[in-house]
Every structure is written in C-alpha cells, then in structure tokens.
Write an enzyme that holds these catalytic residues in place. Structure first.
Site, mmCIF file in Angstrom:
data_model
loop_
_atom_site.group_PDB
_atom_site.id
_atom_site.type_symbol
_atom_site.label_atom_id
_atom_site.label_comp_id
_atom_site.label_asym_id
_atom_site.label_seq_id
_atom_site.Cartn_x
_atom_site.Cartn_y
_atom_site.Cartn_z
ATOM 1 N N LYS A 1 9.351 -11.655 19.421
ATOM 2 C CA LYS A 1 10.416 -11.369 20.393
ATOM 3 C C LYS A 1 11.417 -10.389 19.782
ATOM 4 C CE LYS A 1 13.292 -15.342 19.073
ATOM 5 N NZ LYS A 1 14.017 -16.538 19.560
ATOM 6 N N TYR B 1 38.389 6.730 9.601
ATOM 7 C CA TYR B 1 39.474 6.361 10.498
ATOM 8 C C TYR B 1 40.375 5.304 9.850
ATOM 9 C CZ TYR B 1 36.911 8.784 14.171
ATOM 10 O OH TYR B 1 36.264 9.741 14.923
ATOM 11 N N MET C 1 31.166 5.642 13.537
ATOM 12 C CA MET C 1 30.063 5.517 14.482
ATOM 13 C C MET C 1 28.758 6.078 13.929
ATOM 14 S SD MET C 1 29.700 6.846 18.430
ATOM 15 C CE MET C 1 30.974 5.739 19.048
#
Length: 331
Positions: A29, A227, A272
């Site tokens: 799965k 950041y 990111m």
C-alpha cells in the site's frame, strides 16, 4: 534532482526472512511505502503468495501492471474494480451487498479485536462469514494488532480473534511486521510491510536517498541562511543541497544531519526546494549529500521529524527519482 536508490535484491532477501516458510502477503500500500508498488510487486513475485493494498485504486494499478497473484484491499471498498484476483475486506452485510451487486467477488473478513478502524464486531463474525459465503468466496479472516510489542494487549486481541473465527476453514492472518517474532501470531499467512523495506530491526536497508550539492557558499558570521532571522555565530562554509520540503524532506523541528561526501554535517535550514548544511571550514566543494541511508539511518531521520520510519518512507515525493538496482529480471 534528489534520487532514491531501491535495492530489489535486499527487498527479496527481507521478504524471505520475513516469511520464514509461512505464506507471505506483501503489503505494498501507499505505493509500496513510497518505493514504487509495481516495481516492488514484480520483484516479489515468486516469493509473495499475495499482496495487500489500502484502497481499490492501488489494487487496480497492480492488476493493470499484470500482477496475477491475489491482491487484498485492506481498507473499505465502496465499489469493486476490474480484476478477478482482487479480494475485498468486509466488515458488515452492507459491505457484502454493495460489492456483490454485479458479480460474485472474493472477500476477506476483517475482525475488530481492538483497533477500531475497520472490522466486524467479534460477535457478528460468524453470521458475516456465512452471509459472505452465500454471495461470493471468502478467502481469509484477519485482524490488526494495536501494539504488537505489548504482549498483554496482543494476547487479549489474539484470544478474541481465535474465538470469533473458530472453525472457519479459511486462512487466518494477524502478523504484520511487528508481530513476526511470535510463532503463535504467524498463523496461516504473514503480512509484513515496513520490514520488507528495511524499517524494522533485523532487516536489510532497501532504500537510500541522496541529493546533489548545488554549490558551497562562504557565509560570514552574523549573516542568515535561508528564510527566517536566525544568524550564523561563526564564518561557515554552507552546502546548498537540492532537496526541500516539497520533496518530502520536512522543515526543521529538531537537530538533523546529512552526510556530505562521508562527513556528518548539521542541517541549518530547509526551504521548499533546497536545504542548507554546515560544512567543515576546510571544505570548499562537495558533490553529494546522503539524506537517508548508511550514515543517516531511517530511524535517525524519523527521530528528527518527531515521527516514525513509516512516515519518512511515504513522504518522499514524485520529484525524488526512483532508481532500481538488483537485476533486470524484476521488471
């Protein structure tokens, strides 16, 4: 681009160890815990007698890929999918009625012995078994253990399961990865997941994730990296590494390390698309960072997330390229 290396030979070796002579239902799965369900299933054909997934769409993907072994859907199925080798977990007469409306399906009777996720009440299992036999074929009965390392709780669940399924002439299964160590839990089938992928003690490492070092920057004391307002306390050589939280590499909540060309280096910040790691002062260039693998273990990375290896494995996104090793024969 980050890369995940998946060693299919180690995967197969783990499957043989997990089965230890018991018929194996390999849990694939969540895209085989992020490693690629189709490639993993093909590699395990001939070792696994069957496969297990969470939702019907995952079963359909395996059917389309030509997997002929039985595929059991462990979650609740609201409708059937194409594929005569698909078995559906049922917890009630309504489940049976919904799935048998158009054809005679195969069923697995799920028994709720304390997990309280899916499964029939133990007192209803006999009636549900008979009802399912009238409308299709019952292939197995099973339950999920809440905490297999808690022997008292596991013994209680096992007692309930045995009483509810006594005399049913179909295979029974209880043992997922955490219960493989107990012979009385192995029963007729074992259904490991995380152990196959190297996330349990005693099993080989199957996957390794690396990312390129895009550049090395000399950042003076008092300047920030990434950041936020945190600043460096000393002049630092900083590796900019091509993996970020969009790839499944989570933002920092605890100290974390990567291995850069064999050196353990503390991660300073995660953005990111990239992250930053502090290099020794005499290192001015680097090629590759290990995110998880031999030096940075799955358990270590999970701990830095405040999580578990399951979440680490399933978090790496589609920008992480999967590269398979271990023989052309596995597809």
């Amino acid at each position: 681009m980050p890369q995940m290396y998946v060693d299919l030979d180690v995967l197969r070796a783990n499957a043989i160890v997990a089965a230890a002579g018991t018929p194996l239902c390999a849990v694939v799965k969540a895209d085989a815990y992020g490693l690629g369900a189709v490639r993993v299933a093909r590699a395990l054909c001939g070792i696994a007698r069957s496969f297990a997934v969470a939702v019907p769409a995952e079963a359909e993907e395996l059917v389309r890929a030509g997997i002929a072994e039985e595929i059991t859907v462990l979650g609740r199925s609201l409708s059937p999918v194409k594929g005569r080798n698909v078995t559906y977990s049922v917890s009630s007469r309504d489940d049976v009625d919904r799935l048998s409306r158009y054809f005679s399906p195969s069923f697995a009777i799920a028994v709720d012995t304390g997990m309280h996720r899916f499964g029939a009440d133990p007192s209803d299992v006999g009636d549900l078994y008979a009802y399912a036999c009238e409308r299709g074929r019952v292939r197995s009965v099973y339950t999920h253990l809440r905490a297999p390392d808690d022997e008292e709780l596991t013994d209680a669940q096992l007692s309930v399961f045995r009483a509810a399924t006594e005399g049913m002439p179909v295979p029974a299964h209880v043992a997922a990865s955490g219960a493989l160590y107990r012979d009385d839990l192995r029963m007729d089938i074992v259904r490991p997941g995380i152990a196959l992928y190297g996330g349990a003690e005693g099993f080989g490492r199957v996957m390794r994730v690396t990312a390129p070092v895009l550049c090395v920057r000399r950042v003076p004391a008092g300047e920030g990296v990434g950041y936020g307002s945190r600043t460096l306390m000393a002049d630092t050589n900083v590796a900019v590494i091509g993996i970020g939280y969009a790839d499944g590499y989570r933002r920092l909540t605890a100290p974390r390390y990567v291995s850069v060309d064999g050196m353990r280096c503390r991660v300073i910040s995660v953005c990111m698309d990239v992250c930053f790691a502090a290099l020794p002062c005499d290192v001015t260039s680097a090629f590759e960072a290990e995110i998880v693998g031999d030096e940075i273990t799955l358990s270590e990375l999970a701990k830095s997330y405040g999580s578990i290896p399951y979440e680490v494995l399933t978090s790496f996104g589609r920008r992480v390229q999967r590269i398979y090793t271990g023989g052309e024969a596995y597809g």
